[in-house]
Design a protein around this motif. Structure first.
Motif, PDB file in Angstrom:
ATOM      1  N   LEU A  41      44.197  20.775  57.192  1.00 33.93           N
ATOM      2  CA  LEU A  41      43.109  21.548  56.563  1.00 33.93           C
ATOM      3  C   LEU A  41      42.612  22.679  57.465  1.00 33.93           C
ATOM      4  O   LEU A  41      41.961  23.603  56.993  1.00 33.93           O
ATOM      5  N   ARG A  42      42.934  22.591  58.759  1.00 30.77           N
ATOM      6  CA  ARG A  42      42.598  23.724  59.643  1.00 30.77           C
ATOM      7  C   ARG A  42      43.582  24.865  59.401  1.00 30.77           C
ATOM      8  O   ARG A  42      43.279  26.023  59.582  1.00 30.77           O
ATOM      9  N   ARG A  43      44.801  24.522  58.976  1.00 28.99           N
ATOM     10  CA  ARG A  43      45.849  25.534  58.796  1.00 28.99           C
ATOM     11  C   ARG A  43      45.956  26.022  57.355  1.00 28.99           C
ATOM     12  O   ARG A  43      46.590  27.028  57.079  1.00 28.99           O
ATOM     13  N   ASN A  44      45.381  25.258  56.414  1.00 37.59           N
ATOM     14  CA  ASN A  44      45.496  25.589  54.985  1.00 37.59           C
ATOM     15  C   ASN A  44      44.142  25.419  54.315  1.00 37.59           C
ATOM     16  O   ASN A  44      43.397  24.493  54.654  1.00 37.59           O
ATOM     17  N   SER A  45      43.860  26.291  53.341  1.00 38.97           N
ATOM     18  CA  SER A  45      42.546  26.184  52.692  1.00 38.97           C
ATOM     19  C   SER A  45      42.493  24.952  51.795  1.00 38.97           C
ATOM     20  O   SER A  45      41.429  24.418  51.509  1.00 38.97           O
ATOM     21  N   GLU A  46      43.667  24.504  51.345  1.00 36.17           N
ATOM     22  CA  GLU A  46      43.669  23.287  50.519  1.00 36.17           C
ATOM     23  C   GLU A  46      44.930  22.477  50.815  1.00 36.17           C
ATOM     24  O   GLU A  46      45.988  23.018  51.083  1.00 36.17           O
ATOM     25  N   VAL A  47      44.734  21.160  50.795  1.00 34.17           N
ATOM     26  CA  VAL A  47      45.816  20.221  51.098  1.00 34.17           C
ATOM     27  C   VAL A  47      45.709  19.096  50.085  1.00 34.17           C
ATOM     28  O   VAL A  47      44.606  18.713  49.703  1.00 34.17           O
ATOM     29  N   TRP A  48      46.869  18.591  49.640  1.00 33.21           N
ATOM     30  CA  TRP A  48      46.858  17.557  48.595  1.00 33.21           C
ATOM     31  C   TRP A  48      47.308  16.197  49.134  1.00 33.21           C
ATOM     32  O   TRP A  48      48.133  16.120  50.043  1.00 33.21           O
ATOM     33  N   THR A  49      46.762  15.149  48.519  1.00 35.55           N
ATOM     34  CA  THR A  49      47.357  13.814  48.680  1.00 35.55           C
ATOM     35  C   THR A  49      47.560  13.248  47.273  1.00 35.55           C
ATOM     36  O   THR A  49      46.890  13.681  46.322  1.00 35.55           O
ATOM     37  N   ILE A  50      48.495  12.315  47.163  1.00 33.55           N
ATOM     38  CA  ILE A  50      48.657  11.628  45.878  1.00 33.55           C
ATOM     39  C   ILE A  50      47.875  10.321  46.005  1.00 33.55           C
ATOM     40  O   ILE A  50      48.231   9.458  46.803  1.00 33.55           O
ATOM     41  N   GLY A  51      46.826  10.203  45.244  1.00 35.81           N
ATOM     42  CA  GLY A  51      45.938   9.045  45.376  1.00 35.81           C
ATOM     43  C   GLY A  51      44.994   9.235  46.559  1.00 35.81           C
ATOM     44  O   GLY A  51      45.133  10.182  47.348  1.00 35.81           O
ATOM     45  N   LEU A  52      44.047   8.324  46.662  1.00 35.28           N
ATOM     46  CA  LEU A  52      43.062   8.405  47.750  1.00 35.28           C
ATOM     47  C   LEU A  52      43.765   8.259  49.092  1.00 35.28           C
ATOM     48  O   LEU A  52      44.591   7.355  49.266  1.00 35.28           O
ATOM     49  N   GLY A 101      38.342  20.616  51.907  1.00 36.21           N
ATOM     50  CA  GLY A 101      39.393  21.235  51.088  1.00 36.21           C
ATOM     51  C   GLY A 101      40.476  20.281  50.605  1.00 36.21           C
ATOM     52  O   GLY A 101      41.483  20.721  50.036  1.00 36.21           O
ATOM     53  N   LEU A 102      40.294  18.984  50.818  1.00 38.80           N
ATOM     54  CA  LEU A 102      41.297  18.021  50.320  1.00 38.80           C
ATOM     55  C   LEU A 102      41.252  17.959  48.796  1.00 38.80           C
ATOM     56  O   LEU A 102      40.174  17.892  48.201  1.00 38.80           O
ATOM     57  N   ARG A 103      42.427  17.996  48.157  1.00 42.54           N
ATOM     58  CA  ARG A 103      42.528  17.804  46.712  1.00 42.54           C
ATOM     59  C   ARG A 103      43.317  16.516  46.494  1.00 42.54           C
ATOM     60  O   ARG A 103      44.323  16.289  47.168  1.00 42.54           O
ATOM     61  N   ILE A 104      42.864  15.710  45.535  1.00 42.58           N
ATOM     62  CA  ILE A 104      43.538  14.425  45.302  1.00 42.58           C
ATOM     63  C   ILE A 104      44.181  14.431  43.921  1.00 42.58           C
ATOM     64  O   ILE A 104      43.490  14.590  42.903  1.00 42.58           O
ATOM     65  N   ALA A 105      45.501  14.274  43.884  1.00 42.52           N
ATOM     66  CA  ALA A 105      46.227  14.230  42.620  1.00 42.52           C
ATOM     67  C   ALA A 105      46.454  12.775  42.235  1.00 42.52           C
ATOM     68  O   ALA A 105      46.580  11.912  43.103  1.00 42.52           O
ATOM     69  N   PRO A 156      50.635  21.582  42.439  1.00 43.57           N
ATOM     70  CA  PRO A 156      51.238  22.878  42.121  1.00 43.57           C
ATOM     71  C   PRO A 156      52.371  23.237  43.093  1.00 43.57           C
ATOM     72  O   PRO A 156      52.310  22.858  44.271  1.00 43.57           O
ATOM     73  N   PRO A 157      53.380  23.967  42.618  1.00 42.62           N
ATOM     74  CA  PRO A 157      54.460  24.401  43.509  1.00 42.62           C
ATOM     75  C   PRO A 157      53.878  25.182  44.691  1.00 42.62           C
ATOM     76  O   PRO A 157      52.893  25.902  44.535  1.00 42.62           O
ATOM     77  N   GLY A 158      54.485  25.000  45.863  1.00 39.17           N
ATOM     78  CA  GLY A 158      54.035  25.734  47.050  1.00 39.17           C
ATOM     79  C   GLY A 158      52.876  25.062  47.777  1.00 39.17           C
ATOM     80  O   GLY A 158      52.487  25.505  48.862  1.00 39.17           O
ATOM     81  N   ALA A 159      52.329  23.980  47.214  1.00 43.16           N
ATOM     82  CA  ALA A 159      51.189  23.309  47.863  1.00 43.16           C
ATOM     83  C   ALA A 159      51.641  22.531  49.100  1.00 43.16           C
ATOM     84  O   ALA A 159      52.836  22.297  49.301  1.00 43.16           O
ATOM     85  N   VAL A 160      50.668  22.158  49.931  1.00 43.59           N
ATOM     86  CA  VAL A 160      50.945  21.293  51.083  1.00 43.59           C
ATOM     87  C   VAL A 160      50.496  19.882  50.704  1.00 43.59           C
ATOM     88  O   VAL A 160      49.358  19.681  50.271  1.00 43.59           O
TER      89      VAL A 160
END
Ligand code: SF4
Length: 292
Positions: A25-36, A51-55, A62-66
């Motif tokens: 999250l220091r390197r990217n404005s948003e970062v994803w995890t699958i589940g908590l 900035g964590l997003r949880i899918a 989305p394509p290109g996400a971290v």
């Protein structure tokens, strides 16, 4: 007086994953995890604010996400699907979970029918199951009763969820011995779990406690197991997620001078400190005075 369990709070794998997310999250404005990413709502809220997003599944990313693979790990099919979506994957699977995944994969390739001891709805078990060679066959058993229903196979490999108790693994292994001609037992229970369980027992046995405040997420399996152990030692347990839960049960603390504190492997240190400071502040209030 407050007595802390010798081992409490973040285990190695969870700390590594949370540090990995924080660093990403220091390197990217948003970062994803699958589940908590962790069974602790307060720590999840802290990460979401960064900035964590949880899918809920890989298809939402989305394509290109971290994407950070959390400590529980993922099934091979999920990793392949992420690759196909063109996302950047940073794998923070706990090395102990990875060992269980690798053992399940290796033994199933060698023709063993895999029996996983654990909770079939837990993401760690789903991830391990997702590493078993399709042709070998596998099933999940929650306990000794379910192990009794396993059918006979020539070769069985028993692999456990990392948070299982050693005694249960031994009892299930004993049952499976009569259901195959060759049993391979993989003790994939991690030390962090047994250390916290042993520390909880010691906390009660070595101190004359009037109660133990257990800190951890209500959906955390390892915290739930600590509660079972503490209660089986005969001590009064108050399970709180955070300082607000403690405040809501402040009557529980009244008249108790010797309090123990234990915490699950997914409980952050900052939360333990908050709860501990409140207990300490209440204990400092002289008798007869209100602390409100
Ligand atoms: S409890 Fe053990 S296996 Fe699970 S994340 Fe922590 S260190 Fe890894």
């Amino acid at each position: 007086m407050i007595v802390m369990a010798e081992h409490a709070g973040f285990c190695f794998g969870v700390r590594r994953a949370v540090d990995g997310i924080t660093d990403a999250l220091r390197r990217n404005s948003e970062v994803w995890t699958i589940g908590l990413p962790i069974h602790n709502p307060q720590e999840v809220a802290r990460l979401e604010a960064l900035g964590l997003r949880i899918a809920s599944s890989e298809s939402e990313i989305p394509p290109g996400a971290v994407v950070i693979i959390r400590a529980h790990g993922e099934a091979l099919g999920v990793l392949a699907s992420l690759k196909a979506r063109g996302v950047t994957v940073e794998d923070m699977t706990c090395p102990f979970v990875k060992k269980a995944q690798d053992k399940a994969a290796e033994l199933s390739r060698e023709g063993y029918y895999v029996v996983l001891l654990g909770d079939k709805n837990h993401p760690e078990i789903k991830g391990i199951l997702g590493h078993v060679n399709d042709s070998a066959g596998a099933e999940v058993v929650a306990d000794e009763n379910e192990a009794l229903n396993v059918k006979h196979h020539t070769k069985i490999a028993l692999v456990s969820q990392t948070t299982q108790r050693e005694e249960r693994l031994e009892r299930v292994a004993g049952i499976l011995t009569g259901k195959c001609t060759e049993l391979h037992v993989c003790n994939t229970i991690c030390k962090a779990t047994s250390q916290r369980q042993e520390a909880a027992r010691k906390l009660v046995r070595e101190n004359s406690l009037e109660g133990v405040v257990l800190i951890g997420g209500k959906s955390s399996a390892n915290t739930g197991k600590l509660r079972d152990i503490l209660e089986s030692e005969g001590v009064n347990v108050l399970w709180v997620e955070d300082e607000r839960d403690l405040e809501a049960e402040s009557g529980w603390l009244e008249g108790k001078n010797m309090i123990g504190i234990a915490a699950g492997a997914s409980t952050p240190e900052w939360l333990i400190d908050k709860v501990k400071n409140i207990i300490a502040a209440k204990q400092e209030v002289p008798r007869g005075l209100s602390n409100s």
